[in-house]
Scaffold this motif. Structure first.
Motif, PDB file in Angstrom:
ATOM      1  N   GLY A   1       4.057   2.745  -4.191  1.00  0.00           N
ATOM      2  CA  GLY A   1       3.315   1.767  -3.423  1.00  0.00           C
ATOM      3  C   GLY A   1       2.587   0.733  -4.251  1.00  0.00           C
ATOM      4  O   GLY A   1       1.703   0.066  -3.761  1.00  0.00           O
ATOM      5  N   LEU A   2       2.904   0.607  -5.523  1.00  0.00           N
ATOM      6  CA  LEU A   2       2.307  -0.381  -6.414  1.00  0.00           C
ATOM      7  C   LEU A   2       0.796  -0.272  -6.555  1.00  0.00           C
ATOM      8  O   LEU A   2       0.122  -1.275  -6.663  1.00  0.00           O
ATOM      9  CB  LEU A   2       2.652  -1.809  -5.941  1.00  0.00           C
ATOM     10  CG  LEU A   2       4.114  -2.151  -5.914  1.00  0.00           C
ATOM     11  CD1 LEU A   2       4.298  -3.486  -5.200  1.00  0.00           C
ATOM     12  CD2 LEU A   2       4.698  -2.229  -7.287  1.00  0.00           C
TER      13      LEU A   2
ATOM     14  N   LEU B   1       9.485  -6.084   5.997  1.00  0.00           N
ATOM     15  CA  LEU B   1       8.485  -5.026   6.006  1.00  0.00           C
ATOM     16  C   LEU B   1       9.204  -3.685   5.909  1.00  0.00           C
ATOM     17  O   LEU B   1      10.094  -3.395   6.707  1.00  0.00           O
ATOM     18  CB  LEU B   1       7.643  -5.069   7.283  1.00  0.00           C
ATOM     19  CG  LEU B   1       6.614  -3.961   7.444  1.00  0.00           C
ATOM     20  CD1 LEU B   1       5.553  -4.048   6.362  1.00  0.00           C
ATOM     21  CD2 LEU B   1       5.985  -4.024   8.814  1.00  0.00           C
ATOM     22  N   LEU B   2       8.811  -2.890   4.924  1.00  0.00           N
ATOM     23  CA  LEU B   2       9.394  -1.568   4.710  1.00  0.00           C
ATOM     24  C   LEU B   2       8.290  -0.522   4.812  1.00  0.00           C
ATOM     25  O   LEU B   2       7.288  -0.611   4.108  1.00  0.00           O
ATOM     26  CB  LEU B   2      10.025  -1.468   3.317  1.00  0.00           C
ATOM     27  CG  LEU B   2      11.132  -2.446   2.990  1.00  0.00           C
ATOM     28  CD1 LEU B   2      11.375  -2.490   1.506  1.00  0.00           C
ATOM     29  CD2 LEU B   2      12.385  -2.060   3.729  1.00  0.00           C
TER      30      LEU B   2
ATOM     31  N   VAL C   1       0.889  -1.156   0.000  1.00  0.00           N
ATOM     32  CA  VAL C   1       0.000   0.000   0.000  1.00  0.00           C
ATOM     33  C   VAL C   1       0.925   1.203   0.000  1.00  0.00           C
ATOM     34  O   VAL C   1       2.110   1.073   0.323  1.00  0.00           O
ATOM     35  CB  VAL C   1      -0.956   0.020   1.221  1.00  0.00           C
ATOM     36  CG1 VAL C   1      -1.950  -1.128   1.154  1.00  0.00           C
ATOM     37  CG2 VAL C   1      -0.204  -0.008   2.523  1.00  0.00           C
ATOM     38  N   PRO C   2       0.436   2.374  -0.382  1.00  0.00           N
ATOM     39  CA  PRO C   2       1.327   3.527  -0.388  1.00  0.00           C
ATOM     40  C   PRO C   2       2.025   3.708   0.962  1.00  0.00           C
ATOM     41  O   PRO C   2       1.379   3.742   2.005  1.00  0.00           O
ATOM     42  CB  PRO C   2       0.391   4.701  -0.691  1.00  0.00           C
ATOM     43  CG  PRO C   2      -0.708   4.064  -1.488  1.00  0.00           C
ATOM     44  CD  PRO C   2      -0.896   2.700  -0.871  1.00  0.00           C
ATOM     45  N   GLY C   3       3.332   3.747   0.926  1.00  0.00           N
ATOM     46  CA  GLY C   3       4.125   3.952   2.128  1.00  0.00           C
ATOM     47  C   GLY C   3       4.483   2.689   2.882  1.00  0.00           C
ATOM     48  O   GLY C   3       5.180   2.744   3.892  1.00  0.00           O
ATOM     49  N   ARG C   4       4.007   1.532   2.410  1.00  0.00           N
ATOM     50  CA  ARG C   4       4.264   0.274   3.128  1.00  0.00           C
ATOM     51  C   ARG C   4       4.396  -0.861   2.123  1.00  0.00           C
ATOM     52  O   ARG C   4       3.573  -0.999   1.228  1.00  0.00           O
ATOM     53  CB  ARG C   4       3.106  -0.005   4.077  1.00  0.00           C
ATOM     54  CG  ARG C   4       3.334  -1.148   5.020  1.00  0.00           C
ATOM     55  CD  ARG C   4       2.165  -1.184   6.022  1.00  0.00           C
ATOM     56  NE  ARG C   4       2.380  -2.147   7.057  1.00  0.00           N
ATOM     57  CZ  ARG C   4       2.011  -3.419   6.985  1.00  0.00           C
ATOM     58  NH1 ARG C   4       1.397  -3.873   5.918  1.00  0.00           N
ATOM     59  NH2 ARG C   4       2.245  -4.245   7.976  1.00  0.00           N
TER      60      ARG C   4
ATOM     61  N   ARG D   1      11.526   4.556   6.535  1.00  0.00           N
ATOM     62  CA  ARG D   1      11.251   4.947   7.912  1.00  0.00           C
ATOM     63  C   ARG D   1      11.405   3.782   8.879  1.00  0.00           C
ATOM     64  O   ARG D   1      11.862   3.952   9.994  1.00  0.00           O
ATOM     65  CB  ARG D   1       9.829   5.490   8.018  1.00  0.00           C
ATOM     66  CG  ARG D   1       9.612   6.764   7.268  1.00  0.00           C
ATOM     67  CD  ARG D   1       8.182   7.212   7.410  1.00  0.00           C
ATOM     68  NE  ARG D   1       7.990   8.454   6.689  1.00  0.00           N
ATOM     69  CZ  ARG D   1       6.853   8.825   6.166  1.00  0.00           C
ATOM     70  NH1 ARG D   1       5.786   8.069   6.304  1.00  0.00           N
ATOM     71  NH2 ARG D   1       6.748   9.957   5.527  1.00  0.00           N
ATOM     72  N   LEU D   2      10.966   2.610   8.448  1.00  0.00           N
ATOM     73  CA  LEU D   2      11.008   1.437   9.296  1.00  0.00           C
ATOM     74  C   LEU D   2      11.375   0.242   8.442  1.00  0.00           C
ATOM     75  O   LEU D   2      10.847   0.067   7.353  1.00  0.00           O
ATOM     76  CB  LEU D   2       9.629   1.203   9.942  1.00  0.00           C
ATOM     77  CG  LEU D   2       9.440  -0.095  10.727  1.00  0.00           C
ATOM     78  CD1 LEU D   2      10.196  -0.019  12.039  1.00  0.00           C
ATOM     79  CD2 LEU D   2       7.976  -0.361  10.966  1.00  0.00           C
TER      80      LEU D   2
END
Length: 155
Positions: free
Chosen positions: A98-99, A55-56, A11-14, A43-44
């Motif tokens: 974020g695909l 996990l990004l 998802v956007p940002g993850r 960020r993470l």
């Protein structure tokens, strides 16, 4: 041989990757953490060798070149689906955002937005019943707080 990383969820940002060939390989995931930890805008970064999961959480555009960087470091080849062995340049730009074009609608569901819309609907219902001050105002307050947090997390 370089393992393939499959996009499990995005998802956007993850972004969540699975690298099934390296399941349980603590040394591999430590090396992966070292290399990907240097990418500006992430960020993470969380790895789980037991589940072969990476996990990004990232800023938009932070993952541009991720496939090429990981492949050059000998970590993995990014696999976006059946028969896709390497990340094409046009797919790489989708990865940076974020695909969204590669995911089904159910994967793009945002629970915060949905809950905020439910709260706004309940507030409208309370206003129609004449309960404007306490119930409606509180529900609207909670809805806008959710929307504000959602907007801040997208930055």
């Amino acid at each position: 041989m370089i393992p393939h990383a499959r996009v499990a969820h995005a998802v956007p940002g993850r972004l969540r990757l699975r690298i099934a060939d390296r399941r349980g390989d603590d040394g591999y995931f430590a090396a992966l953490t070292d290399v990907l930890g240097e990418v500006e805008g992430i960020r993470l970064l969380s790895v789980n060798p037991a589940t072969a999961s990476v996990l990004l959480t990232h800023r938009q555009g932070a993952l541009e070149g991720l496939g090429a960087r990981a492949s050059a470091a000998g970590l993995f080849v990014l696999d976006l689906g059946e028969g896709t062995a390497q990340l094409a340049p046009e797919s790489e730009s989708m990865l940076a955002s974020g695909l969204p074009a590669l995911l089904p609608a159910s994967e793009r569901f945002d629970p915060r937005l949905a809950f905020a819309l439910v709260l706004i609907g309940l507030a409208a219902h309370q206003m129609a019943r004449g309960h404007v001050l306490a119930p409606a105002a509180s529900l609207l307050w909670y809805a806008f707080q959710l929307l504000d947090r959602r907007a801040r997390s997208d930055d």
